[in-house]
Scaffold this motif. Structure first.
Motif, PDB file in Angstrom:
ATOM      1  N   ASN A  77      26.101  14.931 -16.965  1.00 14.15           N
ATOM      2  CA  ASN A  77      26.333  13.584 -16.419  1.00 14.15           C
ATOM      3  C   ASN A  77      25.085  12.713 -16.499  1.00 14.15           C
ATOM      4  O   ASN A  77      24.748  11.992 -15.543  1.00 14.15           O
ATOM      5  N   THR A  78      24.419  12.770 -17.624  1.00 16.39           N
ATOM      6  CA  THR A  78      23.146  12.069 -17.755  1.00 16.39           C
ATOM      7  C   THR A  78      23.063  11.337 -19.087  1.00 16.39           C
ATOM      8  O   THR A  78      23.500  11.871 -20.121  1.00 16.39           O
ATOM      9  N   VAL A  79      22.486  10.148 -19.031  1.00 17.20           N
ATOM     10  CA  VAL A  79      22.186   9.395 -20.241  1.00 17.20           C
ATOM     11  C   VAL A  79      20.678   9.180 -20.288  1.00 17.20           C
ATOM     12  O   VAL A  79      20.026   9.046 -19.249  1.00 17.20           O
ATOM     13  N   TYR A  80      20.141   9.172 -21.496  1.00 17.57           N
ATOM     14  CA  TYR A  80      18.698   9.090 -21.683  1.00 17.57           C
ATOM     15  C   TYR A  80      18.339   7.891 -22.546  1.00 17.57           C
ATOM     16  O   TYR A  80      19.132   7.439 -23.378  1.00 17.57           O
ATOM     17  N   LEU A  81      17.109   7.433 -22.364  1.00 15.13           N
ATOM     18  CA  LEU A  81      16.560   6.439 -23.265  1.00 15.13           C
ATOM     19  C   LEU A  81      15.151   6.894 -23.632  1.00 15.13           C
ATOM     20  O   LEU A  81      14.245   6.859 -22.789  1.00 15.13           O
ATOM     21  N   GLN A  82      15.001   7.368 -24.850  1.00 12.55           N
ATOM     22  CA  GLN A  82      13.697   7.769 -25.363  1.00 12.55           C
ATOM     23  C   GLN A  82      13.024   6.530 -25.938  1.00 12.55           C
ATOM     24  O   GLN A  82      13.564   5.886 -26.847  1.00 12.55           O
ATOM     25  N   MET A  83      11.856   6.220 -25.423  1.00 13.38           N
ATOM     26  CA  MET A  83      11.142   5.020 -25.836  1.00 13.38           C
ATOM     27  C   MET A  83       9.817   5.413 -26.463  1.00 13.38           C
ATOM     28  O   MET A  83       8.961   5.995 -25.787  1.00 13.38           O
ATOM     29  N   ASN A  84       9.655   5.112 -27.727  1.00 19.49           N
ATOM     30  CA  ASN A  84       8.437   5.421 -28.467  1.00 19.49           C
ATOM     31  C   ASN A  84       7.750   4.141 -28.918  1.00 19.49           C
ATOM     32  O   ASN A  84       8.358   3.073 -28.934  1.00 19.49           O
ATOM     33  N   SER A  85       6.501   4.276 -29.292  1.00 10.30           N
ATOM     34  CA  SER A  85       5.726   3.117 -29.779  1.00 10.30           C
ATOM     35  C   SER A  85       5.857   1.935 -28.833  1.00 10.30           C
ATOM     36  O   SER A  85       6.109   0.797 -29.259  1.00 10.30           O
ATOM     37  N   LEU A  86       5.652   2.195 -27.572  1.00  7.19           N
ATOM     38  CA  LEU A  86       5.851   1.154 -26.567  1.00  7.19           C
ATOM     39  C   LEU A  86       4.837   0.031 -26.716  1.00  7.19           C
ATOM     40  O   LEU A  86       3.674   0.257 -27.101  1.00  7.19           O
ATOM     41  N   LYS A  87       5.292  -1.162 -26.400  1.00  4.28           N
ATOM     42  CA  LYS A  87       4.471  -2.359 -26.487  1.00  4.28           C
ATOM     43  C   LYS A  87       4.400  -3.015 -25.101  1.00  4.28           C
ATOM     44  O   LYS A  87       5.313  -2.844 -24.279  1.00  4.28           O
ATOM     45  N   PRO A  88       3.348  -3.785 -24.851  1.00  2.00           N
ATOM     46  CA  PRO A  88       3.281  -4.481 -23.554  1.00  2.00           C
ATOM     47  C   PRO A  88       4.525  -5.332 -23.280  1.00  2.00           C
ATOM     48  O   PRO A  88       4.931  -5.480 -22.122  1.00  2.00           O
ATOM     49  N   GLU A  89       5.135  -5.859 -24.324  1.00  5.31           N
ATOM     50  CA  GLU A  89       6.347  -6.682 -24.159  1.00  5.31           C
ATOM     51  C   GLU A  89       7.545  -5.860 -23.685  1.00  5.31           C
ATOM     52  O   GLU A  89       8.573  -6.425 -23.303  1.00  5.31           O
ATOM     53  N   ASP A  90       7.454  -4.545 -23.717  1.00  2.00           N
ATOM     54  CA  ASP A  90       8.536  -3.703 -23.212  1.00  2.00           C
ATOM     55  C   ASP A  90       8.476  -3.534 -21.696  1.00  2.00           C
ATOM     56  O   ASP A  90       9.362  -2.927 -21.098  1.00  2.00           O
ATOM     57  N   THR A  91       7.412  -4.042 -21.086  1.00  2.00           N
ATOM     58  CA  THR A  91       7.285  -3.961 -19.635  1.00  2.00           C
ATOM     59  C   THR A  91       8.453  -4.675 -18.969  1.00  2.00           C
ATOM     60  O   THR A  91       8.732  -5.846 -19.256  1.00  2.00           O
ATOM     61  N   ALA A  92       9.158  -3.948 -18.096  1.00  2.00           N
ATOM     62  CA  ALA A  92      10.346  -4.504 -17.447  1.00  2.00           C
ATOM     63  C   ALA A  92      10.896  -3.494 -16.453  1.00  2.00           C
ATOM     64  O   ALA A  92      10.476  -2.325 -16.430  1.00  2.00           O
ATOM     65  N   LEU A  93      11.853  -3.958 -15.679  1.00  2.00           N
ATOM     66  CA  LEU A  93      12.648  -3.065 -14.848  1.00  2.00           C
ATOM     67  C   LEU A  93      13.867  -2.675 -15.686  1.00  2.00           C
ATOM     68  O   LEU A  93      14.604  -3.543 -16.140  1.00  2.00           O
ATOM     69  N   TYR A  94      14.041  -1.389 -15.883  1.00  3.75           N
ATOM     70  CA  TYR A  94      15.104  -0.890 -16.751  1.00  3.75           C
ATOM     71  C   TYR A  94      16.266  -0.381 -15.905  1.00  3.75           C
ATOM     72  O   TYR A  94      16.065   0.423 -14.984  1.00  3.75           O
ATOM     73  N   TYR A  95      17.453  -0.837 -16.259  1.00  6.58           N
ATOM     74  CA  TYR A  95      18.667  -0.482 -15.547  1.00  6.58           C
ATOM     75  C   TYR A  95      19.607   0.313 -16.445  1.00  6.58           C
ATOM     76  O   TYR A  95      19.764   0.024 -17.625  1.00  6.58           O
ATOM     77  N   CYS A  96      20.280   1.246 -15.831  1.00  9.58           N
ATOM     78  CA  CYS A  96      21.356   1.980 -16.460  1.00  9.58           C
ATOM     79  C   CYS A  96      22.678   1.372 -15.987  1.00  9.58           C
ATOM     80  O   CYS A  96      22.789   0.957 -14.827  1.00  9.58           O
ATOM     81  N   ALA A  97      23.675   1.318 -16.869  1.00 17.08           N
ATOM     82  CA  ALA A  97      24.958   0.736 -16.512  1.00 17.08           C
ATOM     83  C   ALA A  97      26.090   1.523 -17.156  1.00 17.08           C
ATOM     84  O   ALA A  97      25.915   2.110 -18.228  1.00 17.08           O
ATOM     85  N   ALA A  98      27.237   1.517 -16.493  1.00 17.23           N
ATOM     86  CA  ALA A  98      28.421   2.226 -16.986  1.00 17.23           C
ATOM     87  C   ALA A  98      29.576   1.248 -17.126  1.00 17.23           C
ATOM     88  O   ALA A  98      29.781   0.393 -16.263  1.00 17.23           O
ATOM     89  N   ARG A  99      30.325   1.426 -18.208  1.00 15.44           N
ATOM     90  CA  ARG A  99      31.435   0.523 -18.494  1.00 15.44           C
ATOM     91  C   ARG A  99      32.729   1.307 -18.652  1.00 15.44           C
ATOM     92  O   ARG A  99      32.805   2.246 -19.449  1.00 15.44           O
ATOM     93  N   GLN A 100      33.742   0.898 -17.914  1.00 16.06           N
ATOM     94  CA  GLN A 100      35.085   1.439 -18.110  1.00 16.06           C
ATOM     95  C   GLN A 100      35.684   0.741 -19.319  1.00 16.06           C
ATOM     96  O   GLN A 100      35.523  -0.441 -19.497  1.00 16.06           O
ATOM     97  N   GLY A 101      36.390   1.493 -20.144  1.00 12.55           N
ATOM     98  CA  GLY A 101      36.964   0.881 -21.328  1.00 12.55           C
ATOM     99  C   GLY A 101      36.245   1.340 -22.575  1.00 12.55           C
ATOM    100  O   GLY A 101      35.454   2.283 -22.544  1.00 12.55           O
ATOM    101  N   TYR A 102      36.509   0.616 -23.671  1.00  8.16           N
ATOM    102  CA  TYR A 102      35.967   1.037 -24.956  1.00  8.16           C
ATOM    103  C   TYR A 102      35.186  -0.081 -25.619  1.00  8.16           C
ATOM    104  O   TYR A 102      35.404  -1.250 -25.345  1.00  8.16           O
ATOM    105  N   GLY A 103      34.261   0.303 -26.458  1.00 10.62           N
ATOM    106  CA  GLY A 103      33.437  -0.677 -27.136  1.00 10.62           C
ATOM    107  C   GLY A 103      32.051  -0.731 -26.528  1.00 10.62           C
ATOM    108  O   GLY A 103      31.896  -0.923 -25.319  1.00 10.62           O
ATOM    109  N   VAL A 104      31.046  -0.560 -27.355  1.00 14.11           N
ATOM    110  CA  VAL A 104      29.662  -0.623 -26.880  1.00 14.11           C
ATOM    111  C   VAL A 104      29.251  -2.087 -26.919  1.00 14.11           C
ATOM    112  O   VAL A 104      28.766  -2.582 -27.942  1.00 14.11           O
TER     113      VAL A 104
END
Length: 124
Positions: A77-104
């Motif tokens: 029951n886990t989703v991951y986000l592997q982040m490489n080559s990070l840049k200062p512009e990637d600084t942020a609050l990161y949220y995970c979200a779930a969607r009922q239905g289909y289509g990314v």
């Protein structure tokens, strides 16, 4: 109802890596499209990456394509986000979200459940 809890954020130097995790409650995790979004003060929340129920379809915003990778483990029951080559512009609050239905989808309004967020800070 799904509850999402993110972890793995922190402070990293530019060029470094982090892996974010999002643990979901409930027994229907595998039925949700999952996404990662991010937000900085004064800016709108933006889509980062998304993943279909089976994991076979992924989608990334152009800015992170080739640097970030989204994946999921439905048994955990886990989703991951592997982040490489990070840049200062990637600084942020990161949220995970779930969607009922289909289509990314990249639209945050189409996601039904959200976590509280985990802070990622990239120093130059």
């Amino acid at each position: 109802q799904v509850q999402l809890v993110e972890s793995g954020g922190g402070l990293v130097q530019a060029g470094g890596s982090l892996r974010l995790s999002c643990a979901a409650s409930g027994r229907t995790f595998s039925s949700y499209v999952m996404g990662w979004f991010r937000q900085t003060p004064g800016k709108e929340r933006e889509f980062v990456a998304g993943l279909s129920q089976s994991g076979s379809t992924t989608r990334y915003t152009d800015y992170v394509a080739g640097r970030f990778s989204i994946s999921r483990d439905n048994a955990k029951n886990t989703v991951y986000l592997q982040m490489n080559s990070l840049k200062p512009e990637d600084t942020a609050l990161y949220y995970c979200a779930a969607r009922q239905g289909y289509g990314v989808t990249t639209s945050g309004t189409l996601y039904n459940y959200w976590g509280q967020g985990t802070q990622v800070t990239v120093s130059s």
